[in-house]
Design a protein around this motif. Structure first.
Motif, short mmCIF file in Angstrom:
data_model
loop_
_atom_site.label_atom_id
_atom_site.label_comp_id
_atom_site.label_asym_id
_atom_site.label_seq_id
_atom_site.Cartn_x
_atom_site.Cartn_y
_atom_site.Cartn_z
N VAL A 147 0.83 -1.21 0.00
CA VAL A 147 0.00 0.00 0.00
C VAL A 147 0.86 1.26 0.00
N LEU A 148 2.01 1.22 0.65
CA LEU A 148 2.89 2.38 0.65
C LEU A 148 3.54 2.57 -0.72
N ALA A 149 3.81 1.47 -1.43
CA ALA A 149 4.32 1.59 -2.79
C ALA A 149 3.28 2.22 -3.71
N VAL A 150 2.03 1.84 -3.51
CA VAL A 150 0.94 2.46 -4.28
C VAL A 150 0.86 3.95 -3.96
N ALA A 151 0.97 4.29 -2.69
CA ALA A 151 0.92 5.70 -2.29
C ALA A 151 2.07 6.48 -2.92
N TRP A 152 3.26 5.90 -2.89
CA TRP A 152 4.41 6.57 -3.51
C TRP A 152 4.19 6.80 -5.00
N ARG A 153 3.65 5.78 -5.66
CA ARG A 153 3.39 5.91 -7.09
C ARG A 153 2.34 6.98 -7.37
N ALA A 154 1.31 7.04 -6.53
CA ALA A 154 0.24 8.01 -6.74
C ALA A 154 0.74 9.45 -6.61
N LEU A 155 1.83 9.64 -5.87
CA LEU A 155 2.39 10.98 -5.69
C LEU A 155 3.33 11.38 -6.83
N ALA A 156 3.40 10.56 -7.87
CA ALA A 156 4.24 10.89 -9.02
C ALA A 156 3.75 12.13 -9.75
N CYS A 157 2.51 12.54 -9.48
CA CYS A 157 1.94 13.71 -10.13
C CYS A 157 2.53 15.01 -9.61
N THR A 158 3.31 14.96 -8.55
CA THR A 158 3.83 16.17 -7.95
C THR A 158 5.34 16.11 -7.81
N GLN A 159 5.98 17.27 -7.92
CA GLN A 159 7.41 17.36 -7.71
C GLN A 159 7.77 17.26 -6.23
N ARG A 160 6.80 17.36 -5.36
CA ARG A 160 7.05 17.38 -3.91
C ARG A 160 6.88 16.00 -3.28
N ARG A 161 7.05 14.94 -4.04
CA ARG A 161 6.73 13.60 -3.56
C ARG A 161 7.42 13.25 -2.23
N PRO A 162 8.76 13.35 -2.10
CA PRO A 162 9.37 13.00 -0.80
C PRO A 162 8.90 13.88 0.34
N GLY A 163 8.71 15.18 0.06
CA GLY A 163 8.28 16.11 1.10
C GLY A 163 6.86 15.92 1.55
N ILE A 164 6.06 15.21 0.77
CA ILE A 164 4.69 14.88 1.15
C ILE A 164 4.63 13.49 1.78
N PHE A 165 5.31 12.55 1.15
CA PHE A 165 5.24 11.15 1.58
C PHE A 165 5.77 10.98 3.00
N LEU A 166 6.93 11.54 3.30
CA LEU A 166 7.54 11.32 4.61
C LEU A 166 6.72 11.91 5.76
N PRO A 167 6.27 13.19 5.68
CA PRO A 167 5.42 13.69 6.77
C PRO A 167 4.12 12.91 6.92
#
Length: 227
Positions: A147-167
């Motif tokens: 599920v976290l891999a899916v979440a990471w993939r879904a955030l591909a639409c934004t340049q802020r992926r690490p800054g959103i995923f980690l918090p």
């Protein structure tokens, strides 16, 4: 040819992270309510609880223990499926992270948590065997990683992926970790400690406040970069 980026590509979704806070609390309370409600249905009485502990006497069933994580994993699965759909990524991500997959993973790997209790019950005389811990931890880790891999993939639409995923990943622990002991201290002081359906009044008040916060923040959860 250079394509024009949308707001979701370039703007940090701080509104979404703010709206995630009451959702984390509401999902936590729903997880605990799944325990106590199942106790009522299976064992004929409400489990007694505070903000992060529950117990029910003279009930041999493992179902109340399993009900909490089953609810959390079901919510993660629904969130992951939504995150794969165009236009549903942000609310789907909110459900995934609000179900606190990091906490489920950490407790299972450390040999604690509801999942480990259920696994030991199923194992019977082999409850303390190393393979029981390893099997339960592997199942939890496998599901959470997916599920976290899916979440990471879904955030591909934004340049802020690490800054959103980690918090978002640590939000569940960061919110409930300090807040729940504080609320339990209020119960110990006798503040709204009278039980209703196994839970103190303060628990119900926090649940209602969290639900209100989610309702007020639904637009931010769905469209975090739009006014």
């Amino acid at each position: 040819m250079r394509t024009q980026r949308t707001n979701e590509d370039t703007h940090f979704p701080w509104r979404w992270l703010v709206a995630l806070v009451p959702l984390v609390m509401l999902v936590h309370e729903a997880h605990e309510f799944a325990h106590t409600l199942t106790g009522r249905l299976v064992c004929g009485r409400w489990a007694e609880r505070d903000f992060n502990r529950w117990s029910i006497d003279s009930c041999d069933s493992w179902l109340p223990t399993a009900a909490g994580p089953v609810f959390s994993y079901l919510l993660m699965a629904i969130g992951a499926l939504l995150a794969l759909r165009r236009g549903r990524a942000w609310p789907g991500l909110a459900l995934v992270f609000a179900a606190n997959p990091l906490a489920r993973l950490v407790t299972a790997l450390s040999g604690h948590g509801d999942e480990m209790l259920v696994a030991r019950t199923w194992a019977g005389t082999q409850a303390d065997a190393v393979w029981v811990h390893m099997a339960a931890a592997a199942v939890v880790a496998g599901f959470c990683v997916i599920v976290l891999a899916v979440a990471w993939r879904a955030l591909a639409c934004t340049q802020r992926r690490p800054g959103i995923f980690l918090p978002a990943l640590v939000a569940g622990i960061a919110i409930t970790g300090p807040l729940l002991p504080l609320l339990n201290r209020l119960l110990d002081a006798g503040i709204l400690a009278g039980p209703v359906a196994g839970a103190p009044w303060l628990v119900h008040m926090v649940t209602l406040a969290s639900a209100l916060g989610v309702l007020l923040g639904m637009r931010w959860l769905a469209r975090p970069t739009r006014a």
